[in-house]
Design an enzyme around this catalytic site. Structure first.
Site, PDB file in Angstrom:
ATOM      1  N   GLY A  61       0.826  -1.210   0.000  1.00 44.47           N
ATOM      2  CA  GLY A  61       0.000   0.000   0.000  1.00 44.47           C
ATOM      3  C   GLY A  61       0.855   1.252   0.000  1.00 44.47           C
ATOM      4  N   TYR A 108     -15.244  -1.288   8.089  1.00 44.48           N
ATOM      5  CA  TYR A 108     -13.833  -0.926   8.280  1.00 44.48           C
ATOM      6  C   TYR A 108     -13.432  -1.167   9.732  1.00 44.48           C
ATOM      7  CZ  TYR A 108      -9.728   2.172   8.520  1.00 44.48           C
ATOM      8  OH  TYR A 108      -8.476   2.685   8.717  1.00 44.48           O
TER       9      TYR A 108
END
Ligand code: SER
Length: 316
Positions: free
Chosen positions: A8, A141
């Site tokens: 990422g 999330y």
């Protein structure tokens, strides 16, 4: 000598953390990866396209570069996750398990993985939330972050994998854009202010969230990863805190620099998410275990954001 893999790496945190790690370990020793990219901020580092849902591919990259430490940052943030809960779960939880398993099999010495204030929920005490508290997240999330914390602790207890984590507040920065979080308003507001535009805020003016300026976020990751293992007493994830403010307080601080700046409040679904998160965290465990202390407050963060964004604007 460490050989570091960042997943990422093109994200808001990944890009700046990768630059900091290149400064510490040497850019030749930091392998940066993402599902897309690379981006200009990562120039000078070796870049690999890497999908963390592909366990075999992670394993091959670790082997090929002789990786010794992993910073696993690839994830989907809160607002975006609500648009695609199943994909968010797969990326955030299955992706983490893939990384943990590859690290275990290949004897990686240290792993960093970010959790979030989103791991808390509506029943959590919202002011000075303790390190150990009720956690009942109701966003996908948040559920993925709480689950991830438990997987980290499981891999540490069962396999001795030295994985370390912090619960990041909303991160404020100007170099790379954020990727769909509930706290992104605290960045967008600066861009509107600099352009002389009115800002339409999707949170209510009195919504307070814990926030942090990027240099402190980098400092937390680096300091935690450099601490001796014996000092790391929390193996789920550490509360860390820096700046707690409401949308109206941030707007008022910006107005000190840009008089006449106007903000309108039109709450949307992200207000519902923010309302379930704490307004501030108690980070005394991080302070006593590995000497955590933030450097920036609302005033210094706002001054620096405005200065840097004006520089970017006049030089581009
Ligand atoms: N900044 C993140 C988000 O808003 C919280 O971890 O999703």
């Amino acid at each position: 000598m460490e050989r570091v893999l960042v997943t990422g790496a093109c994200g808001q945190l990944g890009s700046e953390l990768s630059m900091a790690l290149a400064g510490i370990h040497g850019s030749e020793n930091v392998i940066v990866s993402d599902i897309n990219g690379p981006i200009a901020l990562l120039s000078g580092m070796t870049f690999e396209i890497l999908d963390v849902m592909d366990r075999q591919a992670i394993s091959e990259v670790i082997l090929r570069y002789g990786i010794t430490q992993v910073y696993h940052l690839a994830a989907m943030l809160s607002a975006k996750s609500e648009q695609n809960p199943e994909l968010a779960w797969k990326l955030n939880v299955d992706g983490l398990i893939n990384v943990l398993e590859c690290c275990r099999q290949q004897g990686i010495s240290r792993v960093f993985w970010p959790s979030s204030i989103a791991a808390f929920g509506p029943s959590t005490p919202s002011e000075k939330t303790p390190q150990h508290s009720v956690m009942d997240p109701n966003t996908v999330y948040g559920i993925s972050k709480l689950t991830g914390e438990l997987w980290c602790s499981y891999y540490f207890n069962q396999f001795g994998l030295d994985i370390r984590s912090v619960r990041y507040p909303g991160l404020i920065s100007y170099k790379a854009p954020p990727g769909g979080g509930t706290t992104d308003y605290a960045i967008e507001i600066f861009h509107s202010a600099i352009k002389g535009e009115e800002f339409v805020c999707y949170l209510k003016q009195d919504t307070q969230l814990p926030m942090m300026y990027m240099p402190d976020a980098i400092k937390a990751a680096v300091q935690l990863m450099q601490a001796p293992a014996s000092q790391i007493k929390v193996r789920t994830s550490y509360n860390i805190s820096a700046i707690d403010f409401t949308a109206a307080q941030l707007a008022a601080e910006i107005m000190q620099h840009i008089p006449g700046f106007k903000v309108k409040y039109l709450p949307d679904y992200r207000q519902e998410i923010a309302a379930t998160w704490p307004g501030s965290l108690d980070d005394s465990c991080a302070m006593s275990d590995w000497s955590w202390q933030a450097d920036h407050n609302l005033k210094t963060m706002t001054e620096d954001m405005i200065r840097q964004l004006f520089i970017v604007r006049t030089t581009s």
